[in-house]
Write a protein that holds these residues in place. Structure first.
Motif, mmCIF file in Angstrom:
data_model
loop_
_atom_site.group_PDB
_atom_site.id
_atom_site.type_symbol
_atom_site.label_atom_id
_atom_site.label_comp_id
_atom_site.label_asym_id
_atom_site.label_seq_id
_atom_site.Cartn_x
_atom_site.Cartn_y
_atom_site.Cartn_z
ATOM 1 N N SER A 156 9.770 -78.225 16.528
ATOM 2 C CA SER A 156 9.297 -76.886 16.159
ATOM 3 C C SER A 156 8.428 -76.272 17.236
ATOM 4 C CB SER A 156 8.507 -76.945 14.842
ATOM 5 O OG SER A 156 7.385 -77.811 14.961
ATOM 6 N N ASP A 159 4.009 -73.547 19.074
ATOM 7 C CA ASP A 159 3.859 -72.270 18.380
ATOM 8 C C ASP A 159 4.327 -72.373 16.929
ATOM 9 O OD1 ASP A 159 2.845 -71.147 20.663
ATOM 10 O OD2 ASP A 159 4.765 -70.279 21.303
ATOM 11 N N GLY A 160 5.440 -73.084 16.730
ATOM 12 C CA GLY A 160 5.944 -73.276 15.372
ATOM 13 C C GLY A 160 4.965 -74.080 14.536
ATOM 14 N N ARG A 163 2.017 -72.008 13.540
ATOM 15 C CA ARG A 163 2.317 -71.049 12.471
ATOM 16 C C ARG A 163 2.251 -71.723 11.096
ATOM 17 N NH1 ARG A 163 6.914 -68.225 10.150
ATOM 18 N NH2 ARG A 163 6.267 -66.081 9.752
ATOM 19 N N ALA A 166 -1.379 -72.566 10.337
ATOM 20 C CA ALA A 166 -2.131 -71.390 9.919
ATOM 21 C C ALA A 166 -1.852 -71.058 8.454
ATOM 22 C CB ALA A 166 -1.791 -70.197 10.806
ATOM 23 N N ALA A 167 -0.588 -71.226 8.036
ATOM 24 C CA ALA A 167 -0.248 -70.955 6.638
ATOM 25 C C ALA A 167 -0.955 -71.941 5.707
ATOM 26 C CB ALA A 167 1.260 -71.043 6.442
ATOM 27 N N ALA A 206 9.241 -73.201 10.165
ATOM 28 C CA ALA A 206 8.322 -72.474 11.050
ATOM 29 C C ALA A 206 8.809 -71.045 11.285
ATOM 30 C CB ALA A 206 8.173 -73.203 12.378
ATOM 31 N N ASN A 207 10.116 -70.794 11.002
ATOM 32 C CA ASN A 207 10.682 -69.456 11.199
ATOM 33 C C ASN A 207 10.773 -68.666 9.893
ATOM 34 O OD1 ASN A 207 11.200 -69.885 14.010
ATOM 35 N ND2 ASN A 207 12.994 -71.121 13.462
ATOM 36 N N GLU A 210 6.295 -64.923 6.427
ATOM 37 C CA GLU A 210 4.933 -65.344 6.124
ATOM 38 C C GLU A 210 4.724 -65.613 4.642
ATOM 39 O OE1 GLU A 210 0.656 -63.152 6.138
ATOM 40 O OE2 GLU A 210 1.596 -63.335 8.126
ATOM 41 N N ASN A 214 3.764 -69.213 3.228
ATOM 42 C CA ASN A 214 2.514 -69.377 2.479
ATOM 43 C C ASN A 214 2.759 -70.057 1.138
ATOM 44 O OD1 ASN A 214 1.076 -68.123 4.500
ATOM 45 N ND2 ASN A 214 0.986 -66.141 3.472
#
Length: 283
Positions: A156, A159-160, A163, A166-167, A206-207, A210, A214
């Motif tokens: 991933s 960056d993946g 993300r 972060a979620a 990861a894609n 949002e 979440n």
């Protein structure tokens, strides 16, 4: 001659009586004046004692306040250190408890005027809070650097992973371990939670959008909280009647409570019951 002599004696006696009366009046006046002076002296002495006592109290208060002011800079230094630690911990661990404890200590110090020991104790409390928070952040960082199955991500990419991380943080999972893996249900499940307290995710999520990402992290985080009360949860008759003993259904309702609804909804009674699991309460 005799008549003159008697008259003179009478006059002399009258003069002596008059002088005696005058002397008695003078003595009485003197006694009154002396009594007044004595009263004034006592009043002056009392005022002097009061003033001396007031001066002594003021001197003691001044000394106490000076002692408090002397130890306050150390407290301010510790507060600054804790503020820095809290800033570094944002998005990693929950800092609400630390903030509340620091605020309580600060209010105590602000209110304290005479006892330096109280300020010293508050300083020690804040120092301990900083040490505890720093340790929690170190544990979080250690959990992020490598998962039980290896590195935190493989396909991933950083960056993946960032993300998904972060979620998870966004839905309340700061400090929960996370790493990429294709082992969830043999790769058929996009994510899964481990009873040891960490979450795994499949690279492709990861894609996701949002909102969907979440929800997925809120759902898996719900399982982490379920594991913490697993025995009581499976012994609960309400769990069976409201959710059919299905942890997936319960996790969906727990996600809804956090504001992240998926494709499966739940009613008000189910949401009310599910909310307790977030705080470790099984009813």
């Amino acid at each position: 001659m005799l008549s003159v002599t008697v008259a003179a004696a009478i006059l002399l006696s009258a003069g002596m009586v008059a002088r005696a009366d005058a002397l008695e009046h003078q003595r009485t006046d003197a006694v009154v004046e002396l009594t007044a002076l004595a009263a004034q002296a006592r009043s002056a002495a009392q005022r002097t004692d009061y003033l001396e006592g007031s001066v002594e109290r003021a001197e003691r208060d001044t000394a106490d306040r000076a002692a408090v002011l002397e130890v306050r800079p150390a407290f301010v230094t510790e507060i600054k250190a804790l503020r820095t630690a809290i800033e570094r911990a944002e998005g990693k661990v929950d800092t609400d408890t630390h903030r509340a404890s620091a605020l309580s200590a600060q209010q105590t110090v602000v209110a304290e005027k005479v006892d330096p020991d109280t300020v010293t104790a508050a300083t020690a409390t804040v120092h301990a809070l900083t040490a505890k928070l720093t340790g929690e952040v170190s544990d979080w960082q250690a959990a992020q650097s490598a998962g039980p199955g290896g590195p935190v991500w493989t396909t991933s990419g950083p960056d993946g992973y960032a993300r998904v991380r972060a979620a998870l943080d966004r839905v309340g999972g700061g400090g929960v371990g996370l790493y990429e893996s294709s082992s969830c249900a043999g790769g058929n499940a996009p994510a899964c939670a481990n009873s040891n307290g960490y979450i795994k995710y499949r690279a492709d999520i990861a894609n996701w959008s949002e909102g969907r990402l979440n929800w997925a992290m809120a759902h898996e985080l719900a399982h982490i909280h379920q594991f913490r009360v697993w025995g009581a949860l499976n012994s609960s008759s309400a769990y069976g009647s409201l959710f059919g003993g299905d942890p997936e259904f319960l996790a969906n309702c727990m996600a809804v409570v956090r504001g992240y609804a998926g494709s499966v909804g739940c009613n008000g009674d189910q949401q009310a019951w599910a909310s307790g699991i977030w705080v470790g309460a099984v009813r």
